[in-house]
Design a protein around this motif. Sequence first.
Motif, PDB file in Angstrom:
ATOM      1  N   VAL A 151      -3.221  -1.185   7.113  1.00  0.00           N
ATOM      2  CA  VAL A 151      -2.130  -0.362   7.637  1.00  0.00           C
ATOM      3  C   VAL A 151      -2.472   0.086   9.056  1.00  0.00           C
ATOM      4  O   VAL A 151      -1.647  -0.018   9.967  1.00  0.00           O
ATOM      5  CB  VAL A 151      -1.848   0.863   6.727  1.00  0.00           C
ATOM      6  N   GLU A 209       0.347  10.967   5.990  1.00  0.00           N
ATOM      7  CA  GLU A 209      -0.761  10.027   6.173  1.00  0.00           C
ATOM      8  C   GLU A 209      -0.377   8.930   7.168  1.00  0.00           C
ATOM      9  O   GLU A 209      -1.166   8.561   8.032  1.00  0.00           O
ATOM     10  CB  GLU A 209      -1.166   9.408   4.835  1.00  0.00           C
ATOM     11  N   PHE A 210       0.844   8.420   7.024  1.00  0.00           N
ATOM     12  CA  PHE A 210       1.291   7.365   7.922  1.00  0.00           C
ATOM     13  C   PHE A 210       1.389   7.882   9.353  1.00  0.00           C
ATOM     14  O   PHE A 210       1.016   7.188  10.300  1.00  0.00           O
ATOM     15  CB  PHE A 210       2.643   6.796   7.458  1.00  0.00           C
ATOM     16  N   MET A 221       1.371   5.306   0.880  1.00  0.00           N
ATOM     17  CA  MET A 221       0.879   6.303   1.816  1.00  0.00           C
ATOM     18  C   MET A 221       1.987   7.330   2.010  1.00  0.00           C
ATOM     19  O   MET A 221       3.159   6.967   2.086  1.00  0.00           O
ATOM     20  CB  MET A 221       0.551   5.589   3.144  1.00  0.00           C
ATOM     21  N   THR A 243      -4.433  -2.401   1.996  1.00  0.00           N
ATOM     22  CA  THR A 243      -5.485  -1.408   2.193  1.00  0.00           C
ATOM     23  C   THR A 243      -5.106  -0.494   3.360  1.00  0.00           C
ATOM     24  O   THR A 243      -4.275  -0.863   4.197  1.00  0.00           O
ATOM     25  CB  THR A 243      -6.841  -2.062   2.539  1.00  0.00           C
ATOM     26  N   GLU A 244      -5.750   0.664   3.413  1.00  0.00           N
ATOM     27  CA  GLU A 244      -5.504   1.574   4.534  1.00  0.00           C
ATOM     28  C   GLU A 244      -5.932   0.925   5.843  1.00  0.00           C
ATOM     29  O   GLU A 244      -5.254   1.079   6.869  1.00  0.00           O
ATOM     30  CB  GLU A 244      -6.246   2.892   4.327  1.00  0.00           C
ATOM     31  N   LYS A 245      -7.029   0.177   5.810  1.00  0.00           N
ATOM     32  CA  LYS A 245      -7.499  -0.499   7.021  1.00  0.00           C
ATOM     33  C   LYS A 245      -6.429  -1.453   7.553  1.00  0.00           C
ATOM     34  O   LYS A 245      -6.186  -1.515   8.755  1.00  0.00           O
ATOM     35  CB  LYS A 245      -8.795  -1.249   6.734  1.00  0.00           C
ATOM     36  N   TYR A 282       0.843  -1.190   0.000  1.00  0.00           N
ATOM     37  CA  TYR A 282       0.000   0.000   0.000  1.00  0.00           C
ATOM     38  C   TYR A 282       0.878   1.239   0.000  1.00  0.00           C
ATOM     39  O   TYR A 282       1.939   1.256   0.625  1.00  0.00           O
ATOM     40  CB  TYR A 282      -0.900  -0.027   1.234  1.00  0.00           C
ATOM     41  N   CYS A 325       0.859  -4.641   3.552  1.00  0.00           N
ATOM     42  CA  CYS A 325      -0.554  -4.256   3.572  1.00  0.00           C
ATOM     43  C   CYS A 325      -1.038  -3.903   2.173  1.00  0.00           C
ATOM     44  O   CYS A 325      -0.257  -3.444   1.338  1.00  0.00           O
ATOM     45  CB  CYS A 325      -0.751  -3.051   4.498  1.00  0.00           C
ATOM     46  N   VAL A 368      -1.954   7.865  10.877  1.00  0.00           N
ATOM     47  CA  VAL A 368      -2.341   6.499  11.245  1.00  0.00           C
ATOM     48  C   VAL A 368      -1.693   6.122  12.574  1.00  0.00           C
ATOM     49  O   VAL A 368      -2.345   5.563  13.454  1.00  0.00           O
ATOM     50  CB  VAL A 368      -1.943   5.499  10.132  1.00  0.00           C
ATOM     51  N   LEU A 371       3.945  -0.885   5.210  1.00  0.00           N
ATOM     52  CA  LEU A 371       3.223  -0.657   3.948  1.00  0.00           C
ATOM     53  C   LEU A 371       3.412  -1.820   2.977  1.00  0.00           C
ATOM     54  O   LEU A 371       2.498  -2.171   2.229  1.00  0.00           O
ATOM     55  CB  LEU A 371       3.676   0.658   3.308  1.00  0.00           C
TER      56      LEU A 371
END
Length: 123
Positions: A94, A9-10, A5, A90-92, A3, A88, A13, A85
């Motif tokens: 991550v 963004e990370f 990011m 998807t963002e979910k 993924y 993974c 998260v 990343l």
Amino acid sequence: MGYEMTDDEFELVAERALDEIPEALLAMMENVAIFIEDAYRPLPSEDPATKLLGLYEGTSLTERDSGWGAGAMPDRITIFKNAILEICSTEKQVVEEVGITIVHEIAHHFGIDDERLHELGWG
């Protein structure tokens, strides 16, 4: 590939994952700083292909004695963005993996080793 990011963004998260940690648990942590780095750099004695999702560096609470604190640098928890990343899609995923990794490294701060974490399902 995994993924993609941005760093910002990370970081958001990671902040969300930290927000999920109970306040009572965070209050018991002593002298700990949390960092995000792109990738783990293996030591010369390690396999150059070593990849880690997170790393705890310091003296766990169970190993500290009465003379420990004098001038001690903070313990360090590092979360490795690229390795997370990479696994993974998807963002979910991550978000979940960052949360698991943070809990895993916090557990090391409290003196829980990898074997016990695997037994508890946090390996």
